[in-house]
Design an enzyme around this catalytic site. Structure first.
Site, short mmCIF file in Angstrom:
data_model
loop_
_atom_site.label_atom_id
_atom_site.label_comp_id
_atom_site.label_asym_id
_atom_site.label_seq_id
_atom_site.Cartn_x
_atom_site.Cartn_y
_atom_site.Cartn_z
N ASP A 528 0.82 -1.13 -0.13
CA ASP A 528 -0.12 0.01 -0.08
C ASP A 528 0.97 1.10 0.03
OD1 ASP A 528 -1.65 2.07 0.67
OD2 ASP A 528 -3.07 0.99 2.08
N HIS A 529 0.76 1.93 -1.17
CA HIS A 529 1.83 3.08 -1.31
C HIS A 529 1.50 4.17 -0.35
CE1 HIS A 529 4.93 5.08 -3.16
NE2 HIS A 529 4.90 4.93 -4.35
#
Ligand code: CAO
Length: 556
Positions: A528-529
């Site tokens: 998850d950036h």
């Protein structure tokens, strides 16, 4: 204690108005200014306040009664020893904050108002002592043709709501107010273009014409004739998916109450006279929503978006609808419950998480040799050590080194979990499930292998309970037993990363002097950036590869 008769005060030029709500009962203690009843004409509803504090002894009106100035509303035993002076024994005629009377007298335009042919400014008329009343509804839009007396907007104070009608026929050219604006006498409401053939506009164009005239005699007739007539259409029953036909039929105080609770009044079914919405209805609606018995349209719409798979909720073009039978034989089968549930979750996670996948390879030549020999040595134990068990242990080491991979987003904060529960995707005849190995950091490879075997069996038999599938901090999805090279797994929210593993295979790996045959395991890490940066993800994969390459590193 003095006995006081509270009467209907000066309600302007209206002859009679209907009692549509009785807000107190015998025995109630009321304060001065507290609303006692609501009365209504076709253009305005208003609350009649008490002029004095006291206890209600007798109520002299009932729902549906017609009252006018001087009608006795109720009998109060006034508070305090001194008898109220005669003047106070009646509801105060038009005090600034509570007087409902003023708007009535100006609630309709004269029947005789001419249509104009030039632009006509329609202004807020004399609305009595009311100041800064809020615009709560726009009843026309640009381009509409309006008749004389047609309501243009609805305004509301805390004691009265009233519609501002047009004094002239014409076409709406411009609307000068918007919802939430506050207006006062003389404010410009709309600019109308006069209807062709109508009487000429006044010399000074655009003419300023008060929306409500000071010609009450003319106003009175249409108001009285129309009392209560629009009520039936003004109260739409609550029906998600339905439309609002007009302003919900409720007194200003009920509207205010609903606004405070965030209740959409147009969805509340009124139980009062002619479907009028009462405070109890608003409370009842709130209770139904809270208990889940009823959904507001907004909630229903959200649910529809979440549950829809046609992309409309995301502003996408609709999902293609194809009559497959046109092209050949087909069979339709309902998806399994697991597939439906996991599908909705996967869709949400795919849409909501800015996910990136890093691919890498780990050299597991030595590890696989160790695994095979260990299994040979322990053949009799009945426990088969799997590559996945090593992967779980290796991931725990990497999660410890890079704690944000073991975290979850909580608004603007990160929750760092100090436990290591690793989920593993298991393929079952009914669909994908994710059982969880709890406290994998505290367990050895044998125990993990054994638990995994048991959980995988339970999964295939459809016997996993919620406890078996909850609490994961990180997930591994292994397709190693099947094949393939790399894939992009979808993060299992609220986790922030997932490791995809594919089938290992022998590959020539350059050792600086020559190509060596090495068993390479393809790894695909999706992250998850919002939580993890690309560099951290690359480091995680490199570290994971180092551990799998030499498992002794776990001890370091
Ligand atoms: N590379 C090469 N071979 C592998 C391997 C890998 N990465 N992983 C497992 N294998 C081998 C095993 O050694 C085993 O071989 P043997 O029978 O010769 O010992 C064989 O593949 C089968 O292994 P397995 O699948 O039974 O066991 P596992 O521990 O690897 O996996 C489980 C268990 C439950 C994860 C697996 O059965 C499963 O369901 N996998 C599918 C998961 C899935 O669907 N993921 C996709 C999610 S996204 O849609």
């Amino acid at each position: 204690m003095a006995i006081v008769e509270v009467q209907v005060p000066d309600i302007g030029d209206l002859d009679e108005v209907a009692v549509i709500e009785v807000m107190v009962k015998v025995g109630d203690t009321v304060k001065a200014e507290q609303s006692l009843i609501t009365v209504e004409s076709d253009k305005a509803s208003m609350e009649i306040p008490s002029s004095t504090a006291g206890v209600v002894k007798e109520i002299k009106v009932k729902l549906g009664d017609k009252v006018k100035q001087g009608s006795v509303v109720l009998v109060l035993e006034a508070e305090g020893a001194a008898a109220a002076p005669a003047a106070e024994s009646k509801a105060a005629p038009a005090p600034a904050a509570s007087a409902p009377a003023a708007p009535v007298s100006v609630a309709a335009a004269p029947v005789t108002a001419p249509a104009a042919s030039g632009p006509v400014n329609v202004l807020v008329p004399d609305i009595g002592d009311f100041k800064d009343v809020a615009v709560i509804e726009l009843l026309v839009k640009v381009g509409d043709t309006v008749k004389v007396e047609q309501s243009l907007i609805t305004v509301e104070s805390d004691k009265a709501s009233m519609e501002i009608p047009s004094s002239t026929a014409g076409v709406v050219k411009e609307i000068k107010v918007k919802l939430g604006d506050t207006v006062n006498i003389g404010d410009l409401v709309v600019i109308l273009e006069g209807v062709a053939g109508a009487a000429a506009a006044p010399a000074a164009a655009p003419a300023a014409v008060a929306a409500m005239p000071a010609t009450p005699a003319a106003a009175l007739a249409p108001v009285a004739a129309a009392v209560a007539a629009p009520v039936a259409v003004a109260v739409p029953a609550h029906a998600p998916g339905g439309t609002t036909l007009g302003l919900p039929h409720a007194s200003p105080s009920v509207r205010k109450f609903a606004r405070e609770l965030g209740v959409p009044l147009n969805e509340v079914k009124g139980s009062g006279l002619k479907g009028r919405i009462t405070e109890a209805d608003v409370q009842g609606f709130t209770r139904s929503v809270m208990s889940g018995a009823v959904q507001t349209l907004a909630i229903a719409a959200q649910a529809k978006v979440a549950g829809s798979n046609d992309g409309a909720g995301l502003g996408l073009i609709p999902w293609p609808k194809v009559d497959f039978a046109k092209f050949g034989p087909i069979e339709r089968k309902e998806m399994s419950r697991i597939k439906k549930i996991s599908g909705a979750n996967l869709l949400r996670n795919a849409v909501m998480i800015p996910a990136v996948t890093n691919h890498d390879d780990a050299d597991i030549t030595d590890l696989e040799a160790f695994r095979v020999s260990t299994n040979k040595e322990n053949e009799k134990s009945g426990i088969k050590v799997t590559m996945l068990a090593f992967l779980i242990k290796a991931c725990v080491a990497a999660l410890k080194k890079f704690p944000e991979f073991n975290s979850s987003l909580d608004g603007d904060a990160l929750i760092y979990k100090q436990y290591y529960h690793i989920g593993f995707a298991a393929d079952t005849p009914n669909g994908l499930v994710v059982p969880v190995i709890k406290d994998a950091d505290k367990k050895g490879i044998f125990q993990i292998s054994q638990e995994m075997g048991e959980l995988a069996k339970k999964a295939r038999d459809g016997k996993l309970g919620p406890a078996d599938m909850s609490g994961a901090t990180f997930t591994i999805s292994s397709l190693g037993g099947i094949g393939g090279r790399y894939f992009t797994p979808i993060i299992n929210a609220p986790e922030v990363a997932i490791l995809g593993v594919c089938k290992s295979q022998m590959e020539p790996v350059w050792d600086g002097k020559a190509f060596q045959p090495r068993l390479m395991l393809p790894l695909s890490l999706t992250w998850d950036h919002r939580v993890i940066d690309g560099a951290a993800a690359a480091r995680f994969n490199v570290y994971l590869g180092q551990i799998l390459g030499d498992f002794r590193r776990v001890l370091l």
